[in-house]
Design a protein around this motif. Structure first.
Motif, mmCIF file in Angstrom:
data_model
loop_
_atom_site.group_PDB
_atom_site.id
_atom_site.type_symbol
_atom_site.label_atom_id
_atom_site.label_comp_id
_atom_site.label_asym_id
_atom_site.label_seq_id
_atom_site.Cartn_x
_atom_site.Cartn_y
_atom_site.Cartn_z
ATOM 1 N N LEU A 6 -73.653 15.449 35.160
ATOM 2 C CA LEU A 6 -74.330 15.302 33.874
ATOM 3 C C LEU A 6 -75.287 14.114 33.886
ATOM 4 O O LEU A 6 -76.375 14.161 33.294
ATOM 5 C CB LEU A 6 -73.298 15.128 32.754
ATOM 6 C CG LEU A 6 -72.501 16.373 32.374
ATOM 7 C CD1 LEU A 6 -71.423 16.024 31.352
ATOM 8 C CD2 LEU A 6 -73.437 17.452 31.804
ATOM 9 N N ILE A 7 -74.874 13.044 34.566
ATOM 10 C CA ILE A 7 -75.756 11.880 34.657
ATOM 11 C C ILE A 7 -77.044 12.248 35.376
ATOM 12 O O ILE A 7 -78.158 11.841 34.970
ATOM 13 C CB ILE A 7 -75.035 10.719 35.367
ATOM 14 C CG1 ILE A 7 -73.897 10.175 34.485
ATOM 15 C CG2 ILE A 7 -76.005 9.594 35.701
ATOM 16 C CD1 ILE A 7 -73.053 9.113 35.157
ATOM 17 N N ASP A 8 -76.928 13.052 36.446
ATOM 18 C CA ASP A 8 -78.126 13.463 37.197
ATOM 19 C C ASP A 8 -78.984 14.416 36.380
ATOM 20 O O ASP A 8 -80.217 14.308 36.369
ATOM 21 C CB ASP A 8 -77.723 14.116 38.513
ATOM 22 C CG ASP A 8 -77.050 13.118 39.465
ATOM 23 O OD1 ASP A 8 -77.278 11.905 39.299
ATOM 24 O OD2 ASP A 8 -76.283 13.565 40.348
ATOM 25 N N GLU A 9 -78.348 15.382 35.707
ATOM 26 C CA GLU A 9 -79.091 16.403 34.996
ATOM 27 C C GLU A 9 -79.700 15.885 33.694
ATOM 28 O O GLU A 9 -80.707 16.421 33.209
ATOM 29 C CB GLU A 9 -78.189 17.594 34.697
ATOM 30 C CG GLU A 9 -77.745 18.341 35.955
ATOM 31 C CD GLU A 9 -76.840 19.521 35.632
ATOM 32 O OE1 GLU A 9 -76.647 19.781 34.424
ATOM 33 O OE2 GLU A 9 -76.340 20.159 36.572
ATOM 34 N N LEU A 10 -79.077 14.873 33.090
ATOM 35 C CA LEU A 10 -79.568 14.364 31.810
ATOM 36 C C LEU A 10 -80.277 13.031 31.981
ATOM 37 O O LEU A 10 -80.257 12.163 31.107
ATOM 38 C CB LEU A 10 -78.399 14.214 30.825
ATOM 39 C CG LEU A 10 -77.644 15.501 30.488
ATOM 40 C CD1 LEU A 10 -76.463 15.212 29.575
ATOM 41 C CD2 LEU A 10 -78.581 16.510 29.823
ATOM 42 N N PRO B 144 -82.108 8.985 28.221
ATOM 43 C CA PRO B 144 -81.496 7.684 28.500
ATOM 44 C C PRO B 144 -80.495 7.251 27.440
ATOM 45 O O PRO B 144 -79.622 6.420 27.711
ATOM 46 C CB PRO B 144 -82.708 6.731 28.542
ATOM 47 C CG PRO B 144 -83.796 7.435 27.788
ATOM 48 C CD PRO B 144 -83.576 8.912 28.030
ATOM 49 N N GLU B 145 -80.586 7.795 26.218
ATOM 50 C CA GLU B 145 -79.633 7.380 25.174
ATOM 51 C C GLU B 145 -78.194 7.813 25.501
ATOM 52 O O GLU B 145 -77.225 7.273 24.943
ATOM 53 C CB GLU B 145 -80.067 7.939 23.810
ATOM 54 C CG GLU B 145 -79.905 9.446 23.631
ATOM 55 C CD GLU B 145 -81.090 10.234 24.185
ATOM 56 O OE1 GLU B 145 -81.166 11.445 23.956
ATOM 57 O OE2 GLU B 145 -81.971 9.599 24.843
ATOM 58 N N LEU B 146 -78.035 8.824 26.392
ATOM 59 C CA LEU B 146 -76.700 9.293 26.763
ATOM 60 C C LEU B 146 -76.138 8.565 27.982
ATOM 61 O O LEU B 146 -74.945 8.703 28.287
ATOM 62 C CB LEU B 146 -76.727 10.800 27.046
ATOM 63 C CG LEU B 146 -77.100 11.714 25.874
ATOM 64 C CD1 LEU B 146 -77.102 13.168 26.338
ATOM 65 C CD2 LEU B 146 -76.108 11.535 24.717
ATOM 66 N N SER B 147 -76.949 7.834 28.677
ATOM 67 C CA SER B 147 -76.512 7.194 29.920
ATOM 68 C C SER B 147 -75.344 6.226 29.727
ATOM 69 O O SER B 147 -74.372 6.252 30.499
ATOM 70 C CB SER B 147 -77.692 6.481 30.587
ATOM 71 O OG SER B 147 -78.677 7.405 30.983
ATOM 72 N N PRO B 148 -75.373 5.342 28.706
ATOM 73 C CA PRO B 148 -74.234 4.420 28.553
ATOM 74 C C PRO B 148 -72.906 5.145 28.364
ATOM 75 O O PRO B 148 -71.880 4.766 28.942
ATOM 76 C CB PRO B 148 -74.612 3.590 27.318
ATOM 77 C CG PRO B 148 -76.105 3.662 27.259
ATOM 78 C CD PRO B 148 -76.456 5.040 27.751
ATOM 79 N N ASP B 149 -72.907 6.215 27.552
ATOM 80 C CA ASP B 149 -71.658 6.945 27.312
ATOM 81 C C ASP B 149 -71.183 7.647 28.579
ATOM 82 O O ASP B 149 -69.980 7.653 28.890
ATOM 83 C CB ASP B 149 -71.853 7.961 26.191
ATOM 84 C CG ASP B 149 -72.073 7.291 24.834
ATOM 85 O OD1 ASP B 149 -71.616 6.126 24.683
ATOM 86 O OD2 ASP B 149 -72.684 7.907 23.955
#
Length: 439
Positions: free
Chosen positions: A235-239, A243-248
């Motif tokens: 998910l980190i690679d695909e999203l 960037p707002e989802l990266s910390p979570d």
């Protein structure tokens, strides 16, 4: 036994239940039937006494008992039980007063209520009912209406014999009540102590198998955690464009890594707890000393380098014996172990007051906490069950216990057949539990 364990057992030990009202009513039915049979039989034999009043007393007891018997079955308070038994004593005493008093051969039955009280109530209630019984027996003897034979002669006892009969009943009140109360208390103490021992055994069994549960849980949860970590990385690679989802997502991946690390540690500890069944005797004794090694008296351990089966129940029992020694020691507790080709012996000595000679044969009975001088160390937190539980656990492991005095101090010698504890420390450890669906 630690303070926490003592409180836990103390909170769960079953206490004596209040007596049921229906039980008292059932016993009273037997008394009423016996009274009625005696009155009818005496009247049929031609004995002369106030039979109408006697039947009225029996009827009063019968009516009240019928009302009680028809109530919803329930347990009553000690005060209510005392009132019920006091009614029985008063009714029997009044009936004796109408039928010759102490000359009545059935006068002994007045002891039944106080004996019942001794088995079901505490000492204070039993003593109060005993005093009431003595007063009512005396009153019925003084105010008794003599019974007459069919020819009109009165049935009287010789004054000296009458006094002797009165004394016998008074002594019987306290003897039977005291005897019944003591026996009931002993049985209750033993029952509670056995309950506490069962709790200790169950606790040790849970501790013994806890490692296996931990190892299995660590193994079974490893695969889903690995899946969570893999999906999170994808998910980190695909999203990457959000960037707002990266910390979570990073926090989720780090948490999965942390859980995996914790489970690996638990798995190792669980494997050790489950499969490491042997240890050096000295190490097992050090484990048994546990929290009691720094409570004041110095604890010395002298043990040979021999591998033994690491039984949690044996460790718990030895810990109770060591606690007892530390509680009463003055400066030092010695733990010495030795073995030959057939037996293994562990001796625990303290330099305290020792056991009273009169109690040596009873050491290991439940709730026997006395030591010579009646003193114990500050911080003592036992329930009086430590020696009983230790003795029970060790005897289950095949040991034989001997309690003695070593001058000064108490001595406990625990002896096992060597084959019951000795083990091979070179045995190969098995694998952790493995699920069939895992690769």
């Amino acid at each position: 036994m630690s303070q926490t364990e003592s409180l836990s057992i103390g909170d769960q030990v079953p206490h004596s239940e209040p007596i049921r009202m229906r039980t008292l009513a059932l016993l009273r039915w037997f008394a009423i039937a016996g009274q009625l049979a005696a009155v009818v039989t005496a009247s049929a034999m031609g004995m002369q006494f106030p039979i109408i009043w006697a039947l009225v007393l029996i009827a009063i007891a019968g009516v009240m008992n019928l009302w009680l018997f028809l109530q919803v079955p329930t347990r009553i308070s000690p005060n209510s039980a005392v009132l019920q038994l006091l009614f029985d004593v008063a009714q029997i005493s009044a009936l004796l007063g109408l039928t010759g008093g102490l000359a009545n051969p059935f006068a002994l039955l007045v002891l039944a209520p106080v004996t019942i009280a001794a088995t079901a109530l505490n000492a204070r209630h039993t003593f109060a009912l005993g005093l009431a019984t003595v007063a009512l027996i005396t009153l019925s003897a003084v105010l008794a209406i003599p019974v007459r034979y069919p020819d009109g002669d009165m049935m009287l006892l010789d004054p000296l014999l009458q006094i002797g009969h009165w004394l016998a009943l008074i002594i019987g009140v306290f003897f039977f009540s005291g005897y019944a109360h003591r026996v009931t208390a002993e049985l209750s103490a033993t029952s509670n102590a056995l309950f506490a021992t069962q709790m200790a055994l169950a606790r040790e069994q849970r501790l013994q198998h806890l490692g296996g549960v931990v190892a299995a849980a660590a193994h079974e949860m490893g695969t889903p955690l690995a899946t969570i970590k893999l999906v999170t990385s994808e998910l980190i690679d695909e999203l990457g464009d959000r960037p707002e989802l990266s910390p979570d997502l990073n926090a989720l991946r780090d948490s999965a890594d942390r859980c995996a690390y914790i489970l690996r540690s638990m798995g190792r500890a669980g494997k050790d707890d489950l499969l490491l069944h042997s240890a050096l005797l000295s190490a097992m004794l050090e484990d048994a000393v546990g929290p009691h090694g720094d409570r004041g008296p110095a604890v010395e351990i002298h043990a040979p380098d021999i591998s033994v089966r690491r039984d949690p129940a044996v460790i718990h029992a030895l810990r109770n014996l060591i606690q007892n020694a530390v509680d009463f020691a003055s400066k030092r507790v010695q733990i010495e172990a030795e073995h030959d080709s057939e037996t293994l012996t562990v001796t625990i000595k303290d330099d305290g007051p020792g056991y009273p000679g009169s109690l040596l044969s009873r050491i290991g009975d439940p709730y026997l906490t006395s030591r010579r001088g009646g003193a114990q160390r500050q911080g003592y937190d036992g329930m009086g069950l430590g020696l009983f539980i230790a003795k029970t656990l060790l005897e289950r492991s095949g040991a034989r216990l001997e309690f003695s005095n070593g001058g000064p101090g108490a001595v406990v010698r625990v002896t096992w057949p060597l084959e019951r504890l000795k083990t091979d420390s070179r045995a190969i450890l098995g694998e952790n539990p493995h699920h069939p669906a895992d690769p």
